[in-house]
Design a protein around this motif. Structure first.
Motif, short mmCIF file in Angstrom:
data_model
loop_
_atom_site.label_atom_id
_atom_site.label_comp_id
_atom_site.label_asym_id
_atom_site.label_seq_id
_atom_site.Cartn_x
_atom_site.Cartn_y
_atom_site.Cartn_z
N LYS A 97 6.45 -3.55 -1.10
CA LYS A 97 6.75 -4.39 0.07
C LYS A 97 6.80 -5.86 -0.33
O LYS A 97 7.68 -6.63 0.10
CB LYS A 97 5.69 -4.15 1.14
N ALA A 98 5.86 -6.27 -1.18
CA ALA A 98 5.84 -7.66 -1.65
C ALA A 98 7.12 -7.98 -2.44
O ALA A 98 7.71 -9.04 -2.29
CB ALA A 98 4.60 -7.90 -2.52
N SER B 282 -4.77 6.45 -1.70
CA SER B 282 -5.23 5.08 -1.85
C SER B 282 -4.38 4.35 -2.89
O SER B 282 -3.97 3.20 -2.70
CB SER B 282 -6.70 5.09 -2.28
N GLU B 283 -4.10 5.04 -3.97
CA GLU B 283 -3.25 4.46 -5.01
C GLU B 283 -1.82 4.28 -4.50
O GLU B 283 -1.17 3.26 -4.75
CB GLU B 283 -3.26 5.37 -6.24
N GLU B 284 -1.35 5.27 -3.74
CA GLU B 284 -0.01 5.18 -3.17
C GLU B 284 0.09 3.99 -2.20
O GLU B 284 1.10 3.30 -2.16
CB GLU B 284 0.34 6.50 -2.45
N MET B 285 -0.97 3.77 -1.45
CA MET B 285 -1.00 2.62 -0.53
C MET B 285 -0.82 1.32 -1.31
O MET B 285 -0.05 0.43 -0.91
CB MET B 285 -2.34 2.61 0.22
N ASN B 286 -1.49 1.20 -2.45
CA ASN B 286 -1.35 0.00 -3.28
C ASN B 286 0.07 -0.13 -3.81
O ASN B 286 0.63 -1.23 -3.85
CB ASN B 286 -2.34 0.04 -4.46
N ASN B 287 0.66 1.01 -4.21
CA ASN B 287 2.04 0.99 -4.70
C ASN B 287 3.01 0.53 -3.61
O ASN B 287 3.91 -0.27 -3.85
CB ASN B 287 2.46 2.38 -5.19
N VAL B 288 2.82 1.07 -2.41
CA VAL B 288 3.72 0.72 -1.30
C VAL B 288 3.58 -0.76 -0.96
O VAL B 288 4.56 -1.46 -0.71
CB VAL B 288 3.44 1.60 -0.06
N ARG B 289 2.34 -1.25 -1.00
CA ARG B 289 2.13 -2.69 -0.73
C ARG B 289 2.82 -3.55 -1.78
O ARG B 289 3.40 -4.59 -1.46
CB ARG B 289 0.62 -2.99 -0.69
N ALA B 290 2.75 -3.12 -3.03
CA ALA B 290 3.42 -3.87 -4.11
C ALA B 290 4.93 -3.84 -3.91
O ALA B 290 5.62 -4.85 -4.10
CB ALA B 290 3.05 -3.28 -5.46
N ALA C 17 2.04 -0.71 5.43
CA ALA C 17 2.48 -1.78 4.53
C ALA C 17 3.36 -2.78 5.27
O ALA C 17 3.27 -3.99 5.06
CB ALA C 17 3.24 -1.18 3.35
N LEU C 18 4.22 -2.29 6.16
CA LEU C 18 5.14 -3.17 6.88
C LEU C 18 4.43 -4.02 7.93
O LEU C 18 4.73 -5.19 8.10
CB LEU C 18 6.26 -2.36 7.55
N THR C 19 3.52 -3.39 8.65
CA THR C 19 2.86 -4.10 9.75
C THR C 19 1.58 -4.81 9.31
O THR C 19 1.10 -5.71 10.00
CB THR C 19 2.50 -3.14 10.90
#
Lengths: 90, 227
Positions: free
Chosen positions: A46-47, A36-44, A16-18
């Protein structure tokens, strides 16, 4: 997140950071709906962090008479800022 | 009103009016300093002023007027200095007090500062230390005054746009407070506009590469906890 997926936690944050996924993580995300869902959460998150962090320092400006007050406190005459962006101000 | 030097046809504006002392000094210097390589040159028989010449002349004029010079340094640095204090203290009133104190401390030794470009990192360091000291004093007072209460340290938040953002920003500030000091300092300074990794490193006495790696680590920790 399942216990078996704990090992991917750090890589999710890094991704998410890079903004880039490692080959291993990419492969895992294809097969694991939870990560996959966690990845979306982390990206959100980060935003949201990117929106909030600048406000920590940039939320405000010094008052308009700040320079004059500092000069007065230093016992200096308060003159027009002849070389500033505004020129002579005349 | 900005005017161009009338003796220098086709030249740039000097940025000041004709009675400004800098303008007068610049005009005088054009006549005494008229040769290539010193900022003034002749072109088709007409005098011209280069940017370098004007800069040098302004510096020369200011050297004789340290008070004006200090006023200039305040104008150039006040926004960044204020924001450094704000990033640590979190509210405008305290940040402004710390910024003012930093400039007053800088003024005490301003006359001995020979290189103008050193003013920027110097005042950055002063205000950061002052802000940290104020924050420690504040926490100490608060702990003493509210020892009988079970409460979290209240954090004042300026700059948020709506209620939800106020809550989130308040929470973010608390999480930043909980970061290890090395990471927190780097993060707070890096969030200030105009502060590149090298500037942050100059305040903290660490290389720019270390600033970048600590900043990454700080953001990663925040990403983990800001759920």
């Amino acid at each position: 997140m399942k216990n078996a997926c704990e090992k991917w936690k750090d890589q999710l944050l890094e991704a998410a950071l890079t903004g880039s996924l490692t080959a291993g993580l990419e492969e895992h995300l294809r097969t694991c709906a939870i990560c996959s869902e966690e990845m979306n959460n982390v990206r959100a998150r980060k935003a949201r962090l990117d929106t909030l962090l600048p406000l920590v320092a940039r939320g405000s400006e010094p008052s308009a008479d700040f320079r004059a007050r500092v000069l007065a406190a230093a016992g200096l005459p308060v003159k027009e800022n002849v070389h500033g962006r505004g020129g002579c101000g005349r | 009103m900005p005017v161009a030097d009338s003796s220098a046809s086709g030249t740039r504006s000097l940025g000041c009016c004709s009675i400004c002392p800098v303008y007068t000094a610049a005009r005088r210097a054009i006549f005494v300093n008229e040769r290539p390589g010193r900022g003034v040159y002749t072109q088709r028989g007409k005098r011209s002023v280069t940017g370098a010449c004007v800069t040098a002349l302004i510096a020369k004029a200011e050297a004789h007027d340290p008070e004006a010079r200090f006023g200039e340094r305040i104008a150039e640095n006040q926004r960044r200095v204020f924001q450094i204090a704000y990033s640590v203290l979190g509210n405008s009133a305290d940040a402004e007090d710390a910024a003012q104190e930093a400039f007053l401390r800088a003024y005490q030794k301003f006359a001995s500062l020979r290189e103008a470009e050193k003013f920027r990192p110097w005042v950055n360091r002063i205000v950061f230390r002052l802000a940290l000291n104020r924050q420690r004093d504040y926490r100490r007072r608060l702990a003493r005054d509210t020892a009988w209460q079970v409460t979290e340290t209240p954090v004042m938040v300026d700059g948020a746009k709506n209620a939800e953002q106020v809550v989130m920003l308040d929470r973010l500030r608390r999480e930043i407070e909980r970061l290890p000091e090395k990471l927190r300092s780097v993060l707070q300074l890096s969030l200030v506009e105009e502060m590149e990794a090298a500037d942050v490193g100059a305040v903290l006495g660490i290389p720019a590469g270390t600033v970048r790696s600590r900043l990454h680590a700080a953001r990663k920790l925040l990403l983990e906890v800001m759920k």
